[in-house]
Write a protein that holds these residues in place. Structure first.
Motif, PDB file in Angstrom:
ATOM      1  N   GLU A   1       0.865  -1.401   0.208  1.00 33.51           N
ATOM      2  CA  GLU A   1       0.152   0.034   0.428  1.00 33.51           C
ATOM      3  C   GLU A   1       0.497   1.245   0.302  1.00 33.51           C
ATOM      4  N   PRO A   2       0.775   2.287  -0.803  1.00 35.14           N
ATOM      5  CA  PRO A   2       1.585   3.335  -0.041  1.00 35.14           C
ATOM      6  C   PRO A   2       1.389   3.644   0.436  1.00 35.14           C
TER       7      PRO A   2
ATOM      8  N   ARG B   1       1.313   5.781   6.893  1.00 31.32           N
ATOM      9  CA  ARG B   1       1.256   6.501   7.744  1.00 31.32           C
ATOM     10  C   ARG B   1       0.085   7.508   8.529  1.00 31.32           C
ATOM     11  N   GLU B   2      -0.675   7.564   7.682  1.00 34.22           N
ATOM     12  CA  GLU B   2      -2.315   8.221   8.155  1.00 34.22           C
ATOM     13  C   GLU B   2      -3.067   7.574   9.203  1.00 34.22           C
ATOM     14  N   TYR B   3      -3.363   5.823   8.564  1.00 34.00           N
ATOM     15  CA  TYR B   3      -4.082   5.562   9.726  1.00 34.00           C
ATOM     16  C   TYR B   3      -3.134   5.396  11.159  1.00 34.00           C
ATOM     17  N   LEU B   4      -1.934   5.511  11.042  1.00 32.52           N
ATOM     18  CA  LEU B   4      -0.543   5.010  11.846  1.00 32.52           C
ATOM     19  C   LEU B   4      -0.701   6.131  12.817  1.00 32.52           C
ATOM     20  N   THR B   5      -0.840   7.546  11.660  1.00 32.14           N
ATOM     21  CA  THR B   5      -0.741   8.917  12.708  1.00 32.14           C
ATOM     22  C   THR B   5      -2.856   8.927  13.423  1.00 32.14           C
ATOM     23  N   GLU B   6      -3.229   7.969  13.573  1.00 37.31           N
ATOM     24  CA  GLU B   6      -4.353   8.468  13.938  1.00 37.31           C
ATOM     25  C   GLU B   6      -4.838   7.179  14.987  1.00 37.31           C
TER      26      GLU B   6
ATOM     27  N   ALA C   1      -8.836  -2.299   3.370  1.00 36.51           N
ATOM     28  CA  ALA C   1     -11.027  -2.258   2.811  1.00 36.51           C
ATOM     29  C   ALA C   1     -11.026  -1.999   4.961  1.00 36.51           C
ATOM     30  N   GLN C   2     -10.566  -3.184   5.278  1.00 39.69           N
ATOM     31  CA  GLN C   2     -10.306  -3.664   6.966  1.00 39.69           C
ATOM     32  C   GLN C   2     -10.471  -2.268   7.369  1.00 39.69           C
TER      33      GLN C   2
END
Length: 512
Positions: free
Chosen positions: A118-119, A124-129, A198-199
């Motif tokens: 994945e990009p 990184r966006e998800y991990l930041t959240e 997607a998950q």
């Protein structure tokens, strides 16, 4: 498949390089263990992973690839006196798809394993959240970059792999109940917990968020996780700043209502009145972003976009970290600045104004100029934890010198007899190549190499002779047939016997 191969597959990442960590002494004051961390060119191999599992040399994986994708990521939480069992329980309660591992420093590595490449920017966006939801905003996130500057020698940052020393390790994973896992059990959990994008999209990362959605992101996250029981005064002061911004004519009523809704127990009426008096007294009071608990749940990038957030005009210093030092000559430094990769020279790193200019040129934004003392402290901190990236020898001054020396000693300008040494030509005989210092210096000058003084050239010749003799005299005959001694230097004969060289471009007459 062997456990070493399974561990490699779990941490599949960059094939351009990998990490190597050699542990040193442990500080008696801080308890932290010194480590020499370097990026080694080339992919991980089974032998290197086996050495890691045997407890000999630790290795790390670089999540981001040359095409800026990744298949795993991590949160690196290195907080003093961290309770990893309690943190693991919070991860399980929130339903985050992370596997907790104890790090070498006693902190936590929370790994995310993906089903597909994945990009890196999206991961990184998800991990930041997730880091914000857990209350560890600002922790290190791997991959550390959205994109790497591959064409400039950048390879990204590595994270140490768990299970250094195999099952006899302090870097173990925890199961859902906080119990330690064996290496094979950990690898089974990795296969089980791999997740698709997607998950990830369907996850909520905590409770329902319906308050402060137009204000500070930290307040939104905090109130989604239940009653605020600690730091209530700080919480309510910042809620007051929000209310004053949103309802300037009726903000105190909303402020009191939020106290009853979110604080447990609610602050006394006298405490609320004191906060309101402070805000009335000074209209310049603003959000306390650098205080706990606000900073633990901070996401400035989102907050700046909100009408009652910190605002886009707030001139804060950008987040800076993840220094990598490329051991080229001259040195090249890479920094993460607001999730983007910045390349700096030593002069740009040393000088705040030049750093600002580099940001404007490469990243298209202009950060505030830090004070020299603050900048010095920041750079020293970054350099103390920087990752070193080794480079091919030809990218160093020493390597450039050796390559030019080889060309000089093996090209068609070679002398046919010792008498030609006085013309600046090299002469090979009995396993060594002799030359005059003046002849070598003239060759280097003609080739544009000016980095070494004569003393530095002598030191290089000494090293090439491995500490043995590297200069002396050579008997030659002059034009009148008389013998004389000529001061010469030498190196062991190079294996290559001939290199094409256009000798018509240069003059090799002795410059004296």
């Amino acid at each position: 498949m062997s456990v070493a191969k399974r561990l490699m597959a779990a941490f599949e990442g960059s094939s351009a390089g990998h990490g190597r960590t050699v542990l040193g002494r442990t500080s008696r004051t801080t308890g932290k263990t010194e480590a020499d961390s370097r990026v080694i060119r080339g992919p991980l191999t089974e032998d290197k992973v086996l050495a890691h599992l045997d407890g000999k040399v630790g290795v790390g994986a670089i999540p981001i690839t040359v095409d800026n994708t990744c298949r795993f990521g991590a949160l690196d939480i290195d907080t003093y006196d961290l309770d990893i069992v309690q943190l693991n329980a919070k991860v399980q309660k929130m339903g985050l798809p992370l596997i907790m591992c104890r790090s070498k420093s006693g902190g936590a590595h929370l790994f995310l394993f993906l089903k597909e490449w994945e990009p890196a920017a999206l991961v990184r966006e998800y991990l930041t959240e997730m880091s914000v939801a857990l209350g560890f905003s600002g922790c290190e996130i791997f991959p550390k970059q959205d994109k790497i500057l591959t064409e400039r020698g950048d390879v990204g940052n590595f994270i140490n792999m768990p299970y250094f020393g195999g099952d006899v390790t302090t870097r173990y994973a925890l199961d859902e109940n906080g119990e330690s896992l064996t290496l094979e059990e950990f690898l089974d959990v990795v296969d089980k917990k791999r997740i698709s994008m997607a998950q990830l999209d369907s996850l909520k990362f905590g409770g329902e968020r319906k308050h402060f959605t137009d204000g500070p992101y930290c307040l939104e996250v905090m109130t989604s996780q239940g009653p605020v029981t600690s730091n209530r005064n700080i919480f309510m002061f910042n809620v007051g700043v929000y209310c004053r911004s949103k309802w300037p004519d009726d903000w105190k009523r909303h402020h009191e209502e939020y106290n009853r809704m979110f604080c447990y127990p609610a602050l006394d009426a006298s405490e609320i009145v004191n906060i309101q008096k402070s805000l009335d007294k000074n209209e310049k009071y603003y959000y306390q972003c650098d205080q706990c608990p606000l900073k633990d749940f901070c996401n400035k990038n989102i907050c700046r976009t909100r009408p009652h957030g910190v605002g886009s005009g707030n001139a804060d210093m950008p987040e800076i970290g993840g220094m990598t030092i490329l051991l080229s000559e001259p040195r090249i430094y890479f920094l993460n600045v607001e999730e983007k990769r910045l390349q700096l020279s030593v002069e740009q790193l040393q000088t705040p104004l030049l750093f600002q200019r580099a940001c404007m040129s490469q990243l298209q934004f202009m950060p505030p100029t830090p004070k020299p003392t603050q900048w010095q402290a920041l750079v020293n901190s970054l350099m103390s934890e920087a990752v070193i990236v080794e480079v091919p020898e030809e990218l160093t001054i020493s390597g450039q010198f050796k390559e030019l020396l080889r060309t000089y000693c093996t090209s068609r300008i070679q002398a046919m007899a010792p008498e030609e040494l006085s013309l600046g030509k090299p002469w090979t005989n009995n396993g060594k190549t002799m030359f005059t210092m003046a002849g070598l210096e003239q060759f280097l000058k003609n080739r544009g190499f000016k980095e070494y003084t004569r003393a530095e050239i002598q030191e290089q010749l000494k090293q090439l002779n491995k500490g043995g003799p590297y200069h002396g005299t050579q008997n030659v005959r002059n034009t009148e047939g008389k013998r004389s001694s000529l001061r010469v230097w030498w190196v062991p004969e190079f294996e290559d016997t001939e290199i094409q060289l256009d000798v018509e471009e240069h003059s090799y007459d002795v410059p004296f």
